[in-house]
Structures are given as C-alpha cells and as structure tokens.
Design an enzyme around this catalytic site. Sequence first.
Site, PDB file in Angstrom:
ATOM      1  N   GLU A  53      -9.968   4.269 -11.530  1.00 50.76           N
ATOM      2  CA  GLU A  53     -11.020   5.103 -12.111  1.00 50.76           C
ATOM      3  C   GLU A  53     -11.673   4.417 -13.310  1.00 50.76           C
ATOM      4  O   GLU A  53     -12.868   4.540 -13.555  1.00 50.76           O
ATOM      5  CB  GLU A  53     -10.437   6.450 -12.581  1.00 50.76           C
ATOM      6  CG  GLU A  53      -9.749   7.273 -11.499  1.00 50.76           C
ATOM      7  CD  GLU A  53      -8.245   6.999 -11.416  1.00 50.76           C
ATOM      8  OE1 GLU A  53      -7.854   5.816 -11.449  1.00 50.76           O
ATOM      9  OE2 GLU A  53      -7.481   7.968 -11.304  1.00 50.76           O
ATOM     10  N   THR A 197      20.785 -14.914  11.354  1.00 53.49           N
ATOM     11  CA  THR A 197      19.424 -15.451  11.483  1.00 53.49           C
ATOM     12  C   THR A 197      19.277 -16.741  10.677  1.00 53.49           C
ATOM     13  O   THR A 197      18.653 -17.697  11.132  1.00 53.49           O
ATOM     14  CB  THR A 197      18.405 -14.385  11.003  1.00 53.49           C
ATOM     15  OG1 THR A 197      18.602 -13.217  11.793  1.00 53.49           O
ATOM     16  CG2 THR A 197      16.984 -14.854  11.133  1.00 53.49           C
ATOM     17  N   ASP A 201      18.261 -19.787  12.874  1.00 55.35           N
ATOM     18  CA  ASP A 201      16.839 -20.188  12.818  1.00 55.35           C
ATOM     19  C   ASP A 201      16.471 -20.962  11.560  1.00 55.35           C
ATOM     20  O   ASP A 201      15.398 -21.556  11.511  1.00 55.35           O
ATOM     21  CB  ASP A 201      15.928 -18.945  12.870  1.00 55.35           C
ATOM     22  CG  ASP A 201      16.064 -18.178  14.165  1.00 55.35           C
ATOM     23  OD1 ASP A 201      16.598 -18.751  15.125  1.00 55.35           O
ATOM     24  OD2 ASP A 201      15.645 -17.007  14.208  1.00 55.35           O
ATOM     25  N   GLU A 298      13.888  -7.997   8.869  1.00 55.44           N
ATOM     26  CA  GLU A 298      13.498  -8.831  10.014  1.00 55.44           C
ATOM     27  C   GLU A 298      14.729  -9.259  10.787  1.00 55.44           C
ATOM     28  O   GLU A 298      14.936 -10.430  11.065  1.00 55.44           O
ATOM     29  CB  GLU A 298      12.700 -10.058   9.526  1.00 55.44           C
ATOM     30  CG  GLU A 298      11.343  -9.705   8.974  1.00 55.44           C
ATOM     31  CD  GLU A 298      10.362 -10.860   9.073  1.00 55.44           C
ATOM     32  OE1 GLU A 298      10.268 -11.503  10.124  1.00 55.44           O
ATOM     33  OE2 GLU A 298       9.696 -11.114   8.058  1.00 55.44           O
TER      34      GLU A 298
HETATM   35  C1  AOF Z   1      -1.931   3.219 -10.842  1.00 54.92           C
HETATM   36  N1  AOF Z   1      -3.214   2.917 -10.541  1.00 54.92           N
HETATM   37  O1  AOF Z   1      -5.326   3.435 -10.120  1.00 54.92           O
HETATM   38  C2  AOF Z   1      -3.785   5.184 -10.536  1.00 54.92           C
HETATM   39  C3  AOF Z   1      -2.439   5.520 -10.838  1.00 54.92           C
HETATM   40  O2  AOF Z   1       2.117   3.215 -15.864  1.00 54.92           O
HETATM   41  P1  AOF Z   1       0.710   3.487 -15.485  1.00 54.92           P
HETATM   42  O3  AOF Z   1      -0.141   3.886 -16.660  1.00 54.92           O
HETATM   43  O4  AOF Z   1       0.060   2.363 -14.712  1.00 54.92           O
HETATM   44  O5  AOF Z   1       0.718   4.773 -14.544  1.00 54.92           O
HETATM   45  C4  AOF Z   1       1.154   4.698 -13.220  1.00 54.92           C
HETATM   46  C5  AOF Z   1       0.999   6.053 -12.563  1.00 54.92           C
HETATM   47  O6  AOF Z   1      -0.340   6.516 -12.683  1.00 54.92           O
HETATM   48  C6  AOF Z   1       1.299   6.064 -11.082  1.00 54.92           C
HETATM   49  O7  AOF Z   1       2.644   6.310 -10.856  1.00 54.92           O
HETATM   50  C7  AOF Z   1       0.454   7.231 -10.584  1.00 54.92           C
HETATM   51  O8  AOF Z   1       1.178   8.420 -10.740  1.00 54.92           O
HETATM   52  C8  AOF Z   1      -0.726   7.285 -11.552  1.00 54.92           C
HETATM   53  N2  AOF Z   1      -2.036   6.813 -10.971  1.00 54.92           N
HETATM   54  N3  AOF Z   1      -1.570   4.504 -10.976  1.00 54.92           N
HETATM   55  O9  AOF Z   1      -1.104   2.344 -10.979  1.00 54.92           O
HETATM   56  C9  AOF Z   1      -4.159   3.825 -10.380  1.00 54.92           C
HETATM   57  N4  AOF Z   1      -4.743   6.128 -10.403  1.00 54.92           N
HETATM   58 ZN    ZN Z   2      -4.921   6.789 -14.213  1.00 57.77          ZN
END
Ligand code: AOF
Ligand code: ZN
Length: 366
Positions: A53, A197, A201, A298
């Site tokens: 955002e 594996t 491999d 895998e």
């Molecule tokens: C993200 N990216 O675009 C949105 C998220 O530790 P922070 O501040 O990065 O917050 C992470 C949390 O924010 C994530 O668990 C989710 O609940 C909310 N939204 N997080 O990393 C984003 N919009």
């Molecule tokens: Zn956010």
Amino acid sequence: MDKDIYYMEKALTLARKGVGYTSPNPMVGAVVVRDDKIVGEGHHRYYGGPHAEVYALEEAGEKAFGSTLYVNLEPCSHYGKTPPCVFKIIESGVKRVVISMVDPNPRVSGKGIEMLKKAGIEVTVGVLEEKARNLNEVFIKNITNRMPFVYLKMAQTLDGYLATSSGDSRWVTGKKARQYVHRLRHRVDAILVGIGTVLKDDPRLTTRLSDGKGKDSIKIVLDSKLKIPLTANILNQENDAPVIIVCGHRVDSHKKKSLKQLKSVEVLSLDLNEYGQIPIKELLINLNKKGISSLLVEGGGRVNYSFLKEGFVDKMLFFIAPKLLGGSDGVSVFDGKGAEVMAKVKKLKKYKIEEIGEDILITGTL
Ligand code: AOF
Ligand code: ZN
C-alpha cells in the site's frame, strides 16, 4: 468485466512479483485507481520492507485523494517492522478500499477494516478471495498454526514409480515439469530430501530458472545415521544457501564435527522415533523456530511415506509422466505399508489437473 475484479487481478499480479522474497510475510499487491485510471501501484518486495500500500500510495501522491485502493490483504493496523498502513490510507484521502481477504494475523485481523470504516472510508471485502487465499496459503498456515507449510512433490510414472529397480530416475518427467519444480524451489524457504536420494542421485538442489534468476533455498537432508559423504554435491557449493543435516543423537562425533566445519552447514540432532527415523512433527517444530515457513519435500519413497503417514502434508503435487515401468520392482512413490482395505485409503479432498508439457500435474490436498 466487473471493475473490482479487474483491478484486483492487477493487485494479485503485482503481489506475485514478490514470490520467493517476502517470507514469512505475505505476498501483497496494491493498486490505486482514480477516475477509472491506475494512478499508483506497488507490491511488497521483501521481508521487512515497505508494504504494498505504501508504494502504491506514494506513487499516486495527491491523486490518491478520492481514489479507490485495491489490495489483496486487509491493510495492517499494527506497528510491526513498518508503521500501520491504515494511517497512510486515511491521510491520503482514499475514498474506498477493496480487499480480497481479512488478514489472518491476529495483530490485525479485522482491526484494519474497522479503523478504515471509522474514518468514513467505504470498505468492500471478499473480491477474488479464493485466489488471494491460494496465493498466500503459506502465510495463512504459518500465522495461524506456527508450523511450516509442506509441499510434497513427486515425479512418477503412470504406474506409480519414482525410479526403476536399478534406481534410474533421470528423467521421469520432461523439461517443462522440471522447470516448474525449479519455480517451486524458488518459492519455498527450504527443500528437503532423504539420505537415500543424496547417496543415489547426489543432487545439488539449487534453483535453476530459465531466466537465470531465482533464489537458492535452504537445503535439508534427513540422515538419521549421518551417512552423508563429505564430498556430496549438496555440501560443496559456491552459493551460501544454508544446508541442514538432520540426524539422531547417536552418530559419529568426528563426522558431525567435520560437517559443522563446512561452510553454511548445520547439523540438527533430534530424538529418533521408535522406528529409528526422524520424527516429522519435531522436525517441523524445529524448522519453524528457525524461521522456515514453507518446505518442499522432494522425496525419496521413504521420506514421502513418513510425511504422509504422520499427516504433515499440506499440498501434494503429482507430476505424472505418461510412461509405464511395466513391473512391480520399481521405487514406489510411497515406500512403506499402505492401507489394507479400500475403506482406509487416503482420498484427495480437492484436486486440480493440468498438463505441463508432456506430463500431467495433479495438485491436491488431503
Ligand atoms: C507485509 N506486506 O504488503 C502487507 C502486510 O512486520 P511488518 O510491519 O512487515 O508487518 C507484517 C504484517 O503486516 C503481516 O504479517 C501482515 O499481517 C500485514 N500486512 N505485510 O509484509 C504487506 N500488507
Ligand atoms: Zn501494512
């Protein structure tokens, strides 16, 4: 097409750009629309970085006033690594927010929507919700269960074999299917194989995408007796993606020491189960503590069997080559004792069938 769906598709496309880099955070995309024109877009690029955002609203600048914001996850209301997005949305003068799904993160879950509504913003929830949930299946599992999301991938013949009786498995599936697996490797935090594996491999388990890009994920080997040779390819690589060798407690201490001295190699000792095998639940708990939120298993038939038997598979991917081994002496997809009666067989609840090049892919959940 419905405009909300159209713009939400755009947001989801942007979100996918973060694949492989946002873990353990979600993949999020955002689009700012005013007078039916996109005036700002963005996506969450890497863990700890600005949220989708923020990029979109910054690009929109003053044009965000009176706009509609499309985002595939409820905007956050908490102070995490970054300040709450809802404040920025309110300050920017956004009129309406369209969201695919409520954030399952208990620190946000519904509070973001509530704050937006309180500020007089119109909120629509549930646009392309299923797609958004699929995209962030790993994040959803993690934030609610605190366990890694497990993908189990198999490349098999039509009659259910991973390899011939001589152990030959190069290649069961075609090029396109193998490329798909590399995209999966890029997507997850870690890839796991059994010692069988490695001995047979000697794989590198690197990510080799056709455009040369891609992230090397953490490599994990289940090796209860610490049989891995120090010369194994997986232990001797240029890149520094970590390698975790998982074993029991009663192992050769010299070997353990030598392994630990290798670059990026870690040895994790766990209490073995009654069959002398690594207990999957404890393993997953330990991996989760190390910050691993998704795991691609895998195989090897025995490893596949353990994950299935102990009930820790979230999604199965059967790559099926239209080939027949034509006997009963190959390496089975699941190497172990199966159901005795049809009433006890495991059934896929939901599944999807696709053609990938010359092969068939069945993706399902139990
Ligand atoms: C993200 N990216 O675009 C949105 C998220 O530790 P922070 O501040 O990065 O917050 C992470 C949390 O924010 C994530 O668990 C989710 O609940 C909310 N939204 N997080 O990393 C984003 N919009
Ligand atoms: Zn956010």
